[in-house]
Scaffold this active site. Structure first.
Site, mmCIF file in Angstrom:
data_model
loop_
_atom_site.group_PDB
_atom_site.id
_atom_site.type_symbol
_atom_site.label_atom_id
_atom_site.label_comp_id
_atom_site.label_asym_id
_atom_site.label_seq_id
_atom_site.Cartn_x
_atom_site.Cartn_y
_atom_site.Cartn_z
ATOM 1 N N TYR A 216 4.890 7.056 -6.252
ATOM 2 C CA TYR A 216 3.729 7.158 -5.362
ATOM 3 C C TYR A 216 2.511 7.633 -6.161
ATOM 4 C CZ TYR A 216 0.903 8.899 -1.383
ATOM 5 O OH TYR A 216 -0.099 9.140 -0.467
ATOM 6 N N LYS A 220 -1.256 5.949 -6.663
ATOM 7 C CA LYS A 220 -2.477 6.586 -6.154
ATOM 8 C C LYS A 220 -3.440 6.938 -7.294
ATOM 9 C CE LYS A 220 -1.692 6.347 -1.765
ATOM 10 N NZ LYS A 220 -2.604 5.685 -0.822
HETATM 11 N N1 LIG Z 1 -0.675 11.282 6.030
HETATM 12 C C1 LIG Z 1 -0.984 12.025 4.972
HETATM 13 O O1 LIG Z 1 -0.778 13.262 4.933
HETATM 14 C C2 LIG Z 1 -1.633 11.365 3.785
HETATM 15 C C3 LIG Z 1 -1.947 12.162 2.671
HETATM 16 C C4 LIG Z 1 -2.539 11.569 1.564
HETATM 17 C C5 LIG Z 1 -2.823 10.211 1.584
HETATM 18 N N2 LIG Z 1 -2.502 9.468 2.668
HETATM 19 C C6 LIG Z 1 -2.813 8.021 2.627
HETATM 20 O O2 LIG Z 1 -3.407 7.614 3.842
HETATM 21 C C7 LIG Z 1 -3.144 6.213 4.042
HETATM 22 C C8 LIG Z 1 -2.759 5.959 5.487
HETATM 23 O O3 LIG Z 1 -1.503 6.572 5.732
HETATM 24 P P1 LIG Z 1 -1.037 7.169 7.149
HETATM 25 O O4 LIG Z 1 -0.816 8.592 6.944
HETATM 26 O O5 LIG Z 1 -1.930 6.676 8.232
HETATM 27 O O6 LIG Z 1 0.421 6.502 7.268
HETATM 28 P P2 LIG Z 1 0.996 5.454 8.321
HETATM 29 O O7 LIG Z 1 0.768 5.922 9.703
HETATM 30 O O8 LIG Z 1 2.395 5.199 7.863
HETATM 31 O O9 LIG Z 1 0.084 4.158 8.067
HETATM 32 C C9 LIG Z 1 0.278 3.297 6.958
HETATM 33 C C10 LIG Z 1 0.009 1.867 7.401
HETATM 34 O O10 LIG Z 1 0.222 0.970 6.290
HETATM 35 C C11 LIG Z 1 0.974 -0.128 6.797
HETATM 36 N N3 LIG Z 1 1.749 -0.843 5.780
HETATM 37 C C12 LIG Z 1 2.978 -0.499 5.285
HETATM 38 N N4 LIG Z 1 3.409 -1.468 4.463
HETATM 39 C C13 LIG Z 1 2.445 -2.424 4.430
HETATM 40 C C14 LIG Z 1 2.324 -3.681 3.774
HETATM 41 N N5 LIG Z 1 3.305 -4.163 3.009
HETATM 42 N N6 LIG Z 1 1.207 -4.413 3.973
HETATM 43 C C15 LIG Z 1 0.224 -3.965 4.794
HETATM 44 N N7 LIG Z 1 0.281 -2.792 5.453
HETATM 45 C C16 LIG Z 1 1.387 -2.033 5.274
HETATM 46 C C17 LIG Z 1 1.915 0.519 7.805
HETATM 47 O O11 LIG Z 1 2.503 -0.474 8.642
HETATM 48 P P3 LIG Z 1 3.930 -0.133 9.354
HETATM 49 O O12 LIG Z 1 3.744 1.144 10.105
HETATM 50 O O13 LIG Z 1 4.157 -1.323 10.214
HETATM 51 O O14 LIG Z 1 4.929 0.012 8.240
HETATM 52 C C18 LIG Z 1 0.954 1.428 8.525
HETATM 53 O O15 LIG Z 1 0.243 0.731 9.531
HETATM 54 C C19 LIG Z 1 -2.067 5.839 3.013
HETATM 55 O O16 LIG Z 1 -2.645 5.131 1.937
HETATM 56 C C20 LIG Z 1 -1.556 7.182 2.507
HETATM 57 O O17 LIG Z 1 -1.075 7.140 1.179
HETATM 58 C C21 LIG Z 1 -1.910 10.005 3.767
#
Ligand SMILES: NC(=O)c1ccc[n+]([C@@H]2O[C@H](COP(=O)([O-])OP(=O)(O)OC[C@H]3O[C@@H](n4cnc5c(N)ncnc54)[C@H](OP(=O)(O)O)[C@@H]3O)[C@@H](O)[C@H]2O)c1
Length: 335
Positions: A216, A220
């Site tokens: 990961y 990133k």
């Molecule tokens: N949450 C945190 O604490 C956190 C911290 C640091 C960074 N981030 C970053 O924030 C961003 C959003 O994450 P989130 O927390 O909102 O997580 P999330 O709710 O799991 O959202 C991620 C989205 O990406 C989609 N996705 C997964 N595989 C994919 C693919 N092959 N092609 C296109 N889309 C795909 C997922 O679809 P499905 O649900 O259908 O699989 C989901 O809609 C990510 O880049 C993550 O690394 C999050």
């Protein structure tokens, strides 16, 4: 064990998202009438809430939710949820509402990324804000359709390709007074990348010797370099990378299954995580604030300069840009 140390630090003490920039969506999102926005992963928690707040307060003409293909009923539900939550109390009935549209996008497949870009440019003449937001953190070792380690292939390479294919549309949207934005959603987890940052010789494999946090982290870290690269190569755009904070989203659920440390700290996680409404402030700030410096990484909101030494390593950035051009150079909008 430096990677384990970084991982423990990120898990236990990672920054929230209360930054130096005072940003209140209701007050600070400018009018976006006539503008077009595309958000990858906008069926997920942070992407969806970003779409809701932009539709609610900025009212761009259209927001494209680019996410994994699914049945028509499910796509409709995603679109309707964003629209419903954006306009639950429509305090400005006189201003046209944003139209939300779903675009199929599987970032693990170059063909799907290309098809998504082709569909978008067939529908739109302009693109004002592109969020490279989708991401995975958990998954078992594996590779994308083209054989890249799945975190690197999806989080980084798929997004690098999408950006490349949409840059002509972003550039033609630029005017003397308005620069289109690319918001790259990285993470404080970029600090968990393996020694050297990116293991170029292993990228076309499962990176079996690396744990998930390194896989990961590598992806990133690459996104921060992509941000700087886009910024220097495309000065008519404003490009920024953000860490959204630590939020209990779908991603956190997935993480619990993979990490003992995260599982053990789960009961106290709500004390050091922020709600989704706070987690998307950096997305919204980077997409709209005049204070954003192109090419920078922000963690938390409005605070630059917290990236790791590897994220500032110019030689690594050049090597990644060359590697990326070799891998995706042959994929064009017109096949
Ligand atoms: N949450 C945190 O604490 C956190 C911290 C640091 C960074 N981030 C970053 O924030 C961003 C959003 O994450 P989130 O927390 O909102 O997580 P999330 O709710 O799991 O959202 C991620 C989205 O990406 C989609 N996705 C997964 N595989 C994919 C693919 N092959 N092609 C296109 N889309 C795909 C997922 O679809 P499905 O649900 O259908 O699989 C989901 O809609 C990510 O880049 C993550 O690394 C999050």
């Amino acid at each position: 064990m430096p990677e384990f140390r970084e991982m423990a630090k990120v898990t236990l003490f990672g920054s929230g998202n209360k930054g130096g920039a005072e940003f209140t969506p209701a007050k600070d999102i400018p009018p976006l009438a006539g503008k077009v926005v595309l958000i990858t992963g906008a069926a997920g928690d942070l992407g969806r809430q970003t779409a809701i707040e932009l539709a609610k307060y900025g009212r761009p003409s259209r927001i494209y939710v680019a996410d994994l293909p699914r049945g028509d009923a499910e796509k409709k539900a995603v679109v309707e949820r964003i629209t419903r939550e954006a306009y639950v109390q429509d305090e400005d009935a006189a201003t046209p509402k944003t139209e939300v549209r779903f675009l199929d996008l599987d970032l693990t497949s170059f063909e799907s990324v290309r098809a998504c870009a082709v569909e978008f440019v067939a529908k739109e003449e302009r693109l004002d804000i592109l969020f490279l937001n989708a991401g995975i953190i958990r998954v078992a070792k594996g590779t994308t359709k083209e054989g890249y380690e799945v975190h690197f292939g999806l989080n980084y390479l798929g997004h690098a390709l999408l950006a490349k294919l949409l840059i002509p549309t972003l550039e033609k949207t630029a005017t003397n007074t308005s620069k289109p934005r690319v918001v790259v959603v990285s993470s404080e987890g970029h600090a968990m990348a393996p020694k050297g940052g990116i293991q170029f010789d292993n990228l076309k494999s499962e990176c079996a010797s690396m744990d998930y946090s390194q896989r990961y982290g590598q992806s990133k870290l690459a996104l921060i370099h992509l941000t700087r690269h886009l910024s220097t190569q495309h000065p008519s755009l404003t490009t920024a990378a953000v860490h959204p904070g630590r939020i209990l989203t779908g991603m956190a659920d997935a993480l619990k299954k993979e990490s003992l440390l995260v599982k053990l700290t789960a009961p106290i996680a709500p004390f050091f995580c922020v709600p989704v409404s706070v987690g998307i402030v950096n997305h919204l700030w980077a997409a709209t604030s005049p204070a954003v410096l192109s090419g920078s990484y922000y963690e938390p909101v409005g605070v630059p300069g917290k990236e790791s030494a590897l994220a500032r390593d110019a030689a690594l950035g050049r090597r990644l840009a060359e590697f990326t051009a070799e891998q995706i150079g042959g994929v064009e909008l017109v096949g």
